[in-house]
Write a protein that holds these residues in place. Structure first.
Motif, PDB file in Angstrom:
ATOM      1  N   GLU A   1       0.811  -1.237   0.000  1.00  0.00           N
ATOM      2  CA  GLU A   1       0.000   0.000   0.000  1.00  0.00           C
ATOM      3  C   GLU A   1       0.837   1.276   0.000  1.00  0.00           C
ATOM      4  O   GLU A   1       0.559   2.210   0.753  1.00  0.00           O
ATOM      5  N   GLY A   2       1.873   1.282  -0.792  1.00  0.00           N
ATOM      6  CA  GLY A   2       2.681   2.501  -0.906  1.00  0.00           C
ATOM      7  C   GLY A   2       3.745   2.650   0.163  1.00  0.00           C
ATOM      8  O   GLY A   2       4.511   3.617   0.157  1.00  0.00           O
ATOM      9  N   TYR A   3       3.806   1.688   1.071  1.00  0.00           N
ATOM     10  CA  TYR A   3       4.712   1.815   2.209  1.00  0.00           C
ATOM     11  C   TYR A   3       6.184   1.782   1.801  1.00  0.00           C
ATOM     12  O   TYR A   3       6.975   2.625   2.233  1.00  0.00           O
ATOM     13  N   ALA A   4       6.563   0.817   0.973  1.00  0.00           N
ATOM     14  CA  ALA A   4       7.984   0.659   0.622  1.00  0.00           C
ATOM     15  C   ALA A   4       8.524   1.903  -0.067  1.00  0.00           C
ATOM     16  O   ALA A   4       9.624   2.382   0.248  1.00  0.00           O
ATOM     17  N   ALA A   5       7.740   2.464  -0.993  1.00  0.00           N
ATOM     18  CA  ALA A   5       8.180   3.665  -1.699  1.00  0.00           C
ATOM     19  C   ALA A   5       8.303   4.839  -0.732  1.00  0.00           C
ATOM     20  O   ALA A   5       9.280   5.604  -0.785  1.00  0.00           O
ATOM     21  N   ALA A   6       7.347   4.978   0.174  1.00  0.00           N
ATOM     22  CA  ALA A   6       7.389   6.084   1.138  1.00  0.00           C
ATOM     23  C   ALA A   6       8.569   5.917   2.083  1.00  0.00           C
ATOM     24  O   ALA A   6       9.259   6.890   2.406  1.00  0.00           O
ATOM     25  N   ALA A   7       8.817   4.687   2.520  1.00  0.00           N
ATOM     26  CA  ALA A   7       9.932   4.433   3.439  1.00  0.00           C
ATOM     27  C   ALA A   7      11.263   4.745   2.750  1.00  0.00           C
ATOM     28  O   ALA A   7      12.156   5.368   3.347  1.00  0.00           O
ATOM     29  N   ALA A   8      11.394   4.341   1.488  1.00  0.00           N
ATOM     30  CA  ALA A   8      12.629   4.621   0.739  1.00  0.00           C
ATOM     31  C   ALA A   8      12.807   6.127   0.562  1.00  0.00           C
ATOM     32  O   ALA A   8      13.920   6.654   0.690  1.00  0.00           O
ATOM     33  N   ARG A   9      11.710   6.824   0.284  1.00  0.00           N
ATOM     34  CA  ARG A   9      11.773   8.285   0.120  1.00  0.00           C
ATOM     35  C   ARG A   9      12.183   8.953   1.443  1.00  0.00           C
ATOM     36  O   ARG A   9      12.983   9.889   1.450  1.00  0.00           O
TER      37      ARG A   9
ATOM     38  N   ASP B   1      14.010   7.614   3.819  1.00  0.00           N
ATOM     39  CA  ASP B   1      15.437   7.335   4.019  1.00  0.00           C
ATOM     40  C   ASP B   1      16.286   8.331   3.228  1.00  0.00           C
ATOM     41  O   ASP B   1      17.282   8.867   3.725  1.00  0.00           O
ATOM     42  N   GLU B   2      15.854   8.558   1.986  1.00  0.00           N
ATOM     43  CA  GLU B   2      16.584   9.463   1.097  1.00  0.00           C
ATOM     44  C   GLU B   2      16.534  10.896   1.628  1.00  0.00           C
ATOM     45  O   GLU B   2      17.553  11.612   1.643  1.00  0.00           O
ATOM     46  N   LEU B   3      15.355  11.310   2.081  1.00  0.00           N
ATOM     47  CA  LEU B   3      15.163  12.674   2.585  1.00  0.00           C
ATOM     48  C   LEU B   3      15.924  12.881   3.899  1.00  0.00           C
ATOM     49  O   LEU B   3      16.553  13.924   4.104  1.00  0.00           O
ATOM     50  N   ALA B   4      15.876  11.884   4.764  1.00  0.00           N
ATOM     51  CA  ALA B   4      16.596  11.980   6.050  1.00  0.00           C
ATOM     52  C   ALA B   4      18.084  12.213   5.803  1.00  0.00           C
ATOM     53  O   ALA B   4      18.721  13.042   6.461  1.00  0.00           O
ATOM     54  N   ALA B   5      18.615  11.485   4.812  1.00  0.00           N
ATOM     55  CA  ALA B   5      20.052  11.552   4.533  1.00  0.00           C
ATOM     56  C   ALA B   5      20.491  12.938   4.061  1.00  0.00           C
ATOM     57  O   ALA B   5      21.672  13.265   4.089  1.00  0.00           O
ATOM     58  N   GLN B   6      19.517  13.753   3.645  1.00  0.00           N
ATOM     59  CA  GLN B   6      19.841  15.120   3.179  1.00  0.00           C
ATOM     60  C   GLN B   6      19.811  16.139   4.313  1.00  0.00           C
ATOM     61  O   GLN B   6      20.160  17.300   4.112  1.00  0.00           O
ATOM     62  N   GLN B   7      19.365  15.732   5.498  1.00  0.00           N
ATOM     63  CA  GLN B   7      19.199  16.696   6.596  1.00  0.00           C
ATOM     64  C   GLN B   7      20.530  16.997   7.277  1.00  0.00           C
ATOM     65  O   GLN B   7      21.384  16.120   7.417  1.00  0.00           O
ATOM     66  N   ASP B   8      20.628  18.225   7.753  1.00  0.00           N
ATOM     67  CA  ASP B   8      21.790  18.615   8.547  1.00  0.00           C
ATOM     68  C   ASP B   8      21.845  17.762   9.812  1.00  0.00           C
ATOM     69  O   ASP B   8      20.821  17.574  10.483  1.00  0.00           O
ATOM     70  N   GLY B   9      23.003  17.234  10.127  1.00  0.00           N
ATOM     71  CA  GLY B   9      23.166  16.458  11.349  1.00  0.00           C
ATOM     72  C   GLY B   9      22.879  14.972  11.199  1.00  0.00           C
ATOM     73  O   GLY B   9      23.063  14.216  12.151  1.00  0.00           O
ATOM     74  N   TYR B  10      22.440  14.546  10.011  1.00  0.00           N
ATOM     75  CA  TYR B  10      22.183  13.114   9.769  1.00  0.00           C
ATOM     76  C   TYR B  10      23.481  12.330   9.811  1.00  0.00           C
ATOM     77  O   TYR B  10      24.479  12.716   9.192  1.00  0.00           O
TER      78      TYR B  10
ATOM     79  N   VAL C   1      10.248  18.190   9.397  1.00  0.00           N
ATOM     80  CA  VAL C   1      10.318  18.423   7.947  1.00  0.00           C
ATOM     81  C   VAL C   1       8.941  18.119   7.345  1.00  0.00           C
ATOM     82  O   VAL C   1       8.342  17.081   7.629  1.00  0.00           O
ATOM     83  N   VAL C   2       8.445  19.050   6.529  1.00  0.00           N
ATOM     84  CA  VAL C   2       7.050  18.976   6.076  1.00  0.00           C
ATOM     85  C   VAL C   2       6.703  17.644   5.410  1.00  0.00           C
ATOM     86  O   VAL C   2       5.696  17.017   5.751  1.00  0.00           O
ATOM     87  N   GLU C   3       7.560  17.192   4.505  1.00  0.00           N
ATOM     88  CA  GLU C   3       7.259  15.935   3.813  1.00  0.00           C
ATOM     89  C   GLU C   3       7.286  14.761   4.794  1.00  0.00           C
ATOM     90  O   GLU C   3       6.550  13.779   4.629  1.00  0.00           O
ATOM     91  N   HIS C   4       8.116  14.869   5.810  1.00  0.00           N
ATOM     92  CA  HIS C   4       8.176  13.826   6.833  1.00  0.00           C
ATOM     93  C   HIS C   4       6.923  13.867   7.711  1.00  0.00           C
ATOM     94  O   HIS C   4       6.360  12.817   8.058  1.00  0.00           O
ATOM     95  N   LEU C   5       6.447  15.061   8.046  1.00  0.00           N
ATOM     96  CA  LEU C   5       5.208  15.184   8.827  1.00  0.00           C
ATOM     97  C   LEU C   5       4.041  14.551   8.066  1.00  0.00           C
ATOM     98  O   LEU C   5       3.202  13.855   8.653  1.00  0.00           O
ATOM     99  N   ALA C   6       4.010  14.752   6.737  1.00  0.00           N
ATOM    100  CA  ALA C   6       2.943  14.165   5.922  1.00  0.00           C
ATOM    101  C   ALA C   6       3.023  12.641   5.969  1.00  0.00           C
ATOM    102  O   ALA C   6       2.001  11.949   6.100  1.00  0.00           O
ATOM    103  N   ALA C   7       4.249  12.117   5.900  1.00  0.00           N
ATOM    104  CA  ALA C   7       4.432  10.654   5.946  1.00  0.00           C
ATOM    105  C   ALA C   7       4.038  10.112   7.319  1.00  0.00           C
ATOM    106  O   ALA C   7       3.476   9.017   7.430  1.00  0.00           O
TER     107      ALA C   7
END
Lengths: 118, 118
Positions: A28-36, A38-47, A77-83
């Motif tokens: 139900e879209g979980y794997a794609a959201a989880a991968a996204r 992971d990718e977004l987290a890796a872009q954050q300051d302090g990751y 992070v807004v996209e993370h809050l949505a997830a």
């Protein structure tokens, strides 16, 4: 695929332990959201890194951050809050989040500092 | 089967994050030893709970303890030391151990303290 175990700097740093139970094992879209995420987290300051494993419906994800401030910033992070909202609506039956400060780290065969048994 | 997520008391308490890579996915006594270690850990003073998940060769286990002293004592239990040795000889290609102090915990749908988004 990210390094597993991930490499982290000399402690102290922050670990966020996310323990989750899926509603079911259908994607139900979980794997794609989880991968996204992971990718977004890796872009954050302090990751610093992330490690995940899942046994059926039961999952553990530990993300590592420079400090609690960077872990908190990632949470907002807004996209993370949505997830997170989607997670509560669809993917997760339950979860817990534990925010911790890592004081000590060692590993085998190589490691940060001497292995306590060696 | 233990509760997942496990229930832990009000922070602070200690979390030990054990990140492991198996040598292969064949059992070779691993499942029985892991189950025995879960059982033995639960008998230790200061034990609060344990959560594990595994994706193929990659595993995460987080054990929770009243304080760092009880986590350290568990590491030194003789039968556990023997299992750690066996782990390095047979079961694990690599592992890391991170010892951390949990400062904050929340959950969904119920949780310790208000969910930060609610």
């Amino acid at each position: 695929m990210a390094a597993f175990p991930t490499t982290t700097p000399e402690p102290p740093y922050t670990a966020v332990v996310f323990t989750s139970v899926r509603t079911d094992e259908d994607d139900e879209g979980y794997a794609a959201a989880a991968a996204r995420m992971d990718e977004l987290a890796a872009q954050q300051d302090g990751y610093l890194g992330i490690e995940s494993a899942r046994s059926g419906r039961e999952g553990l994800t530990v993300s590592y951050w420079r400090d609690e401030g960077s872990a908190r910033a990632w949470k907002q992070v807004v996209e993370h809050l949505a997830a997170q909202g989607e997670g509560r609506r669809r993917w997760y039956a339950a979860y817990r989040v534990r925010v911790a400060t890592v004081h000590r780290e060692y590993g085998w065969p190589a490691g940060r500092g001497p292995h306590p048994d060696l």
